[in-house]
Design a protein around this motif. Structure first.
Motif, PDB file in Angstrom:
ATOM      1  N   LEU A 127       2.852   3.099   3.217  1.00 35.08           N
ATOM      2  CA  LEU A 127       1.947   3.353   4.279  1.00 35.08           C
ATOM      3  C   LEU A 127       2.296   2.136   5.565  1.00 35.08           C
ATOM      4  O   LEU A 127       2.130   0.758   5.023  1.00 35.08           O
ATOM      5  N   THR A 167       0.854  -1.150   0.135  1.00 31.70           N
ATOM      6  CA  THR A 167       0.038   0.094   0.095  1.00 31.70           C
ATOM      7  C   THR A 167       1.020   1.158   0.001  1.00 31.70           C
ATOM      8  O   THR A 167       1.611   1.679   0.926  1.00 31.70           O
ATOM      9  N   LYS A 183      -8.454   4.543   6.002  1.00 34.31           N
ATOM     10  CA  LYS A 183      -9.689   3.956   5.798  1.00 34.31           C
ATOM     11  C   LYS A 183     -10.538   4.268   6.511  1.00 34.31           C
ATOM     12  O   LYS A 183     -11.845   4.409   5.899  1.00 34.31           O
ATOM     13  N   TRP A 211      -2.641   3.238   7.488  1.00 30.92           N
ATOM     14  CA  TRP A 211      -3.687   2.954   6.633  1.00 30.92           C
ATOM     15  C   TRP A 211      -4.971   2.444   7.222  1.00 30.92           C
ATOM     16  O   TRP A 211      -6.034   2.783   6.637  1.00 30.92           O
ATOM     17  N   TYR A 227      -8.020   6.020  -4.974  1.00 31.67           N
ATOM     18  CA  TYR A 227      -7.195   4.740  -5.171  1.00 31.67           C
ATOM     19  C   TYR A 227      -7.347   4.225  -6.460  1.00 31.67           C
ATOM     20  O   TYR A 227      -8.164   4.373  -7.055  1.00 31.67           O
TER      21      TYR A 227
END
Length: 151
Positions: free
Chosen positions: A134, A9, A143, A139, A59
């Motif tokens: 990340l 990520t 999120k 993350w 994303y």
């Protein structure tokens, strides 16, 4: 394990006009870079749009990554990069090789998270100049903030 860096990520800084081509116009299908992030097919790239927007907005998933000499790279990306040949060759001036990150499933988040809020939630968060991996806890916070619903 709580604060480990997640290799799959990446937080990538992208200029607003290119982010618009990815998310609004859907005309950009490859992100060009001079430095190679360690990414593989299906890895997740979180897009931070740089100034003046300064926010995490969406994303995409990596489809494939190519590293090639500049002229060969242009032949592979010219109709997918959302830039002119002049912009391309200016960007890669002084280097022999370039990277193309082809992507799929680009999508904006339900909520945009501006830099000020990122700094409040992530202990003086600093956006990357180019990209950074990340950490797992970062993350998880992002999120939550963006109301993540990855498909």
């Amino acid at each position: 394990m709580r604060n480990t860096v997640m290799r799959n990520t990446v937080l990538l800084s992208i200029k607003p006009k290119y982010a618009d081509k990815i998310f609004k116009e859907k005309t950009k299908k490859v992100e060009l870079r001079r430095v190679f992030p360690d990414l593989d097919k299906d890895d997740l790239v979180i897009v931070y749009v740089s100034s003046p927007k300064k926010a995490v907005v969406g994303y995409f998933k990596v489809k494939k990554i190519i590293k090639d000499n500049i002229s060969c790279l242009w032949e592979q990306v010219e109709d997918k990069a959302g830039i002119t040949p002049e912009e391309f060759y200016d960007y890669y001036s002084g280097v022999k090789f370039g990277i193309g990150i082809f992507f799929q499933k680009s999508k904006t988040f339900k909520k945009t998270v501006e830099l000020e809020q990122l700094r409040e939630e992530l202990n003086n968060f600093r956006p990357p100049q180019s990209y950074r991996y990340l950490k797992s806890d970062e993350w998880e916070i992002i999120k939550r903030l963006v109301d993540y619903d990855f498909e």
